[in-house]
Motif scaffolding. Structure first.
Motif, PDB file in Angstrom:
ATOM      1  N   MET A   1      33.077  28.068  39.234  1.00  0.00           N
ATOM      2  CA  MET A   1      33.878  27.258  38.248  1.00  0.00           C
ATOM      3  C   MET A   1      33.213  27.795  36.965  1.00  0.00           C
ATOM      4  SD  MET A   1      33.922  23.232  37.830  1.00  0.00           S
ATOM      5  CE  MET A   1      34.085  22.619  36.017  1.00  0.00           C
ATOM      6  N   ARG A   2      33.995  28.363  35.959  1.00  0.00           N
ATOM      7  CA  ARG A   2      33.555  28.511  34.689  1.00  0.00           C
ATOM      8  C   ARG A   2      33.349  27.625  33.860  1.00  0.00           C
ATOM      9  NH1 ARG A   2      34.399  34.261  34.780  1.00  0.00           N
ATOM     10  NH2 ARG A   2      36.097  34.946  36.201  1.00  0.00           N
ATOM     11  N   ARG A   3      32.432  27.992  32.886  1.00  0.00           N
ATOM     12  CA  ARG A   3      32.139  27.119  31.711  1.00  0.00           C
ATOM     13  C   ARG A   3      33.340  26.724  30.665  1.00  0.00           C
ATOM     14  NH1 ARG A   3      26.515  27.172  29.467  1.00  0.00           N
ATOM     15  NH2 ARG A   3      27.242  25.478  28.502  1.00  0.00           N
ATOM     16  N   THR A   4      33.339  25.644  30.173  1.00  0.00           N
ATOM     17  CA  THR A   4      34.412  25.547  29.269  1.00  0.00           C
ATOM     18  C   THR A   4      34.351  26.547  28.067  1.00  0.00           C
ATOM     19  OG1 THR A   4      34.330  23.218  29.885  1.00  0.00           O
ATOM     20  CG2 THR A   4      35.477  23.668  27.775  1.00  0.00           C
ATOM     21  N   ARG A   5      35.655  27.147  27.778  1.00  0.00           N
ATOM     22  CA  ARG A   5      35.598  27.799  26.770  1.00  0.00           C
ATOM     23  C   ARG A   5      36.107  27.118  25.429  1.00  0.00           C
ATOM     24  NH1 ARG A   5      39.601  32.135  29.458  1.00  0.00           N
ATOM     25  NH2 ARG A   5      40.906  29.963  29.254  1.00  0.00           N
ATOM     26  N   ALA A   6      35.625  27.885  24.341  1.00  0.00           N
ATOM     27  CA  ALA A   6      36.002  27.313  22.898  1.00  0.00           C
ATOM     28  C   ALA A   6      37.254  27.349  22.640  1.00  0.00           C
ATOM     29  CB  ALA A   6      34.991  28.216  21.992  1.00  0.00           C
ATOM     30  N   THR A   7      38.096  28.610  23.056  1.00  0.00           N
ATOM     31  CA  THR A   7      39.340  28.728  22.812  1.00  0.00           C
ATOM     32  C   THR A   7      40.329  27.613  23.254  1.00  0.00           C
ATOM     33  OG1 THR A   7      39.531  30.082  24.890  1.00  0.00           O
ATOM     34  CG2 THR A   7      39.217  31.121  22.673  1.00  0.00           C
ATOM     35  N   SER A   8      39.897  27.050  24.667  1.00  0.00           N
ATOM     36  CA  SER A   8      40.722  25.918  25.030  1.00  0.00           C
ATOM     37  C   SER A   8      40.238  24.682  24.482  1.00  0.00           C
ATOM     38  CB  SER A   8      40.229  25.872  26.372  1.00  0.00           C
ATOM     39  OG  SER A   8      38.914  25.559  26.896  1.00  0.00           O
ATOM     40  N   LEU A   9      39.140  24.375  24.007  1.00  0.00           N
ATOM     41  CA  LEU A   9      38.835  23.317  23.126  1.00  0.00           C
ATOM     42  C   LEU A   9      39.563  23.391  21.671  1.00  0.00           C
ATOM     43  CD1 LEU A   9      35.033  23.082  24.003  1.00  0.00           C
ATOM     44  CD2 LEU A   9      36.902  21.721  24.894  1.00  0.00           C
ATOM     45  N   ILE A  10      39.522  24.474  21.249  1.00  0.00           N
ATOM     46  CA  ILE A  10      40.312  24.550  20.015  1.00  0.00           C
ATOM     47  C   ILE A  10      41.688  24.810  20.072  1.00  0.00           C
ATOM     48  CG2 ILE A  10      40.792  26.235  18.033  1.00  0.00           C
ATOM     49  CD1 ILE A  10      37.904  27.426  18.420  1.00  0.00           C
ATOM     50  N   GLY A  11      42.373  25.120  21.119  1.00  0.00           N
ATOM     51  CA  GLY A  11      43.654  24.963  21.257  1.00  0.00           C
ATOM     52  C   GLY A  11      43.922  23.461  21.615  1.00  0.00           C
ATOM     53  N   LEU A  12      43.220  22.745  22.450  1.00  0.00           N
ATOM     54  CA  LEU A  12      43.446  21.354  22.800  1.00  0.00           C
ATOM     55  C   LEU A  12      43.527  20.402  21.424  1.00  0.00           C
ATOM     56  CD1 LEU A  12      42.215  20.570  25.882  1.00  0.00           C
ATOM     57  CD2 LEU A  12      44.483  20.451  25.451  1.00  0.00           C
ATOM     58  N   GLY A  13      42.496  21.001  20.769  1.00  0.00           N
ATOM     59  CA  GLY A  13      42.329  20.173  19.291  1.00  0.00           C
ATOM     60  C   GLY A  13      43.662  20.151  18.444  1.00  0.00           C
ATOM     61  N   VAL A  14      43.812  21.640  18.303  1.00  0.00           N
ATOM     62  CA  VAL A  14      45.043  21.741  17.366  1.00  0.00           C
ATOM     63  C   VAL A  14      46.214  21.019  18.086  1.00  0.00           C
ATOM     64  CG1 VAL A  14      46.744  23.589  16.678  1.00  0.00           C
ATOM     65  CG2 VAL A  14      44.139  24.009  16.515  1.00  0.00           C
ATOM     66  N   ALA A  15      46.541  21.172  19.288  1.00  0.00           N
ATOM     67  CA  ALA A  15      47.869  20.337  19.868  1.00  0.00           C
ATOM     68  C   ALA A  15      47.640  18.855  19.796  1.00  0.00           C
ATOM     69  CB  ALA A  15      47.909  20.806  21.622  1.00  0.00           C
ATOM     70  N   GLY A  16      46.396  18.423  19.434  1.00  0.00           N
ATOM     71  CA  GLY A  16      46.199  16.897  19.490  1.00  0.00           C
ATOM     72  C   GLY A  16      46.372  16.696  17.900  1.00  0.00           C
ATOM     73  N   ILE A  17      46.189  17.582  17.066  1.00  0.00           N
ATOM     74  CA  ILE A  17      46.524  17.304  15.716  1.00  0.00           C
ATOM     75  C   ILE A  17      48.036  17.377  15.464  1.00  0.00           C
ATOM     76  CG2 ILE A  17      46.259  18.420  13.234  1.00  0.00           C
ATOM     77  CD1 ILE A  17      43.625  19.283  13.872  1.00  0.00           C
ATOM     78  N   VAL A  18      48.696  18.100  16.080  1.00  0.00           N
ATOM     79  CA  VAL A  18      50.228  18.195  15.752  1.00  0.00           C
ATOM     80  C   VAL A  18      50.709  17.048  16.548  1.00  0.00           C
ATOM     81  CG1 VAL A  18      52.288  19.691  16.648  1.00  0.00           C
ATOM     82  CG2 VAL A  18      50.055  20.690  15.618  1.00  0.00           C
ATOM     83  N   VAL A  19      50.481  16.759  17.572  1.00  0.00           N
ATOM     84  CA  VAL A  19      51.102  15.682  18.585  1.00  0.00           C
ATOM     85  C   VAL A  19      50.929  14.349  17.720  1.00  0.00           C
ATOM     86  CG1 VAL A  19      51.046  14.266  20.569  1.00  0.00           C
ATOM     87  CG2 VAL A  19      51.179  16.752  20.500  1.00  0.00           C
ATOM     88  N   GLY A  20      49.491  14.195  17.466  1.00  0.00           N
ATOM     89  CA  GLY A  20      49.115  12.858  16.657  1.00  0.00           C
ATOM     90  C   GLY A  20      49.788  12.894  15.488  1.00  0.00           C
TER      91      GLY A  20
END
Length: 159
Positions: free
Chosen positions: A1-20
């Protein structure tokens, strides 16, 4: 299992901003009351972060030789997956909280002070969940073996 990447965290953060932001905008446009997070949300998120980190502490002790207790590998894997899920959901909820906060602050009439503070608290609680998940995931990593770094073991490595 790979460690959590910053790009996926940033992508989810941006998606959360847009959806919220868009959900709040749609709710206000249709006359439905906008979502204000309850006080129990940030408290729950912080408690979950504390629990996940406390689950990872015994694994950290075992992998660094500070404990003689054997760790079940399936239990360790479950904790790592839980930590990864916490970091990803924390990123999404942090973004959603930021999107709701942007919506509330962009209105011509600023809502009551408690709604802004509750949204800030939920966003901070989600950021703590994100950080707790990343810390727990880091605590569950196995340190590299010293034998892998020695030149006489170089022929034993497979490409």
């Amino acid at each position: 299992m790979r460690r959590t990447r910053a790009t996926s965290l940033i992508g989810l953060g941006v998606a959360g901003i847009v959806v919220g932001f868009l959900v709040e905008l749609a709710a206000a446009g249709t006359g439905i009351a906008v979502f204000i997070p309850p006080l129990t949300l940030p408290i729950t998120l912080v408690v979950i972060a504390i629990i996940v980190v406390s689950f990872a502490v015994p694994i950290r002790r075992a992998t660094h030789g500070k404990s003689n207790r054997r760790i079940d590998p399936f239990q360790a894997m479950r904790i790592v997956v839980l930590a990864k899920a916490c970091s990803l959901s924390g990123a999404l909820l942090t973004g959603a909280g930021a999107g709701i906060l942007i919506f509330l602050l962009s209105r011509a009439v600023i809502p009551a002070g408690s709604s802004i503070w509750l949204t800030v608290a939920a966003t901070v609680g989600a950021a703590i969940l994100l950080a707790g998940g990343l810390v727990a995931e880091h605590m569950c990593t196995i340190p590299p073996d010293d034998q892998d770094d020695q030149p006489e073991n170089a022929h034993a490595k497979s490409p």
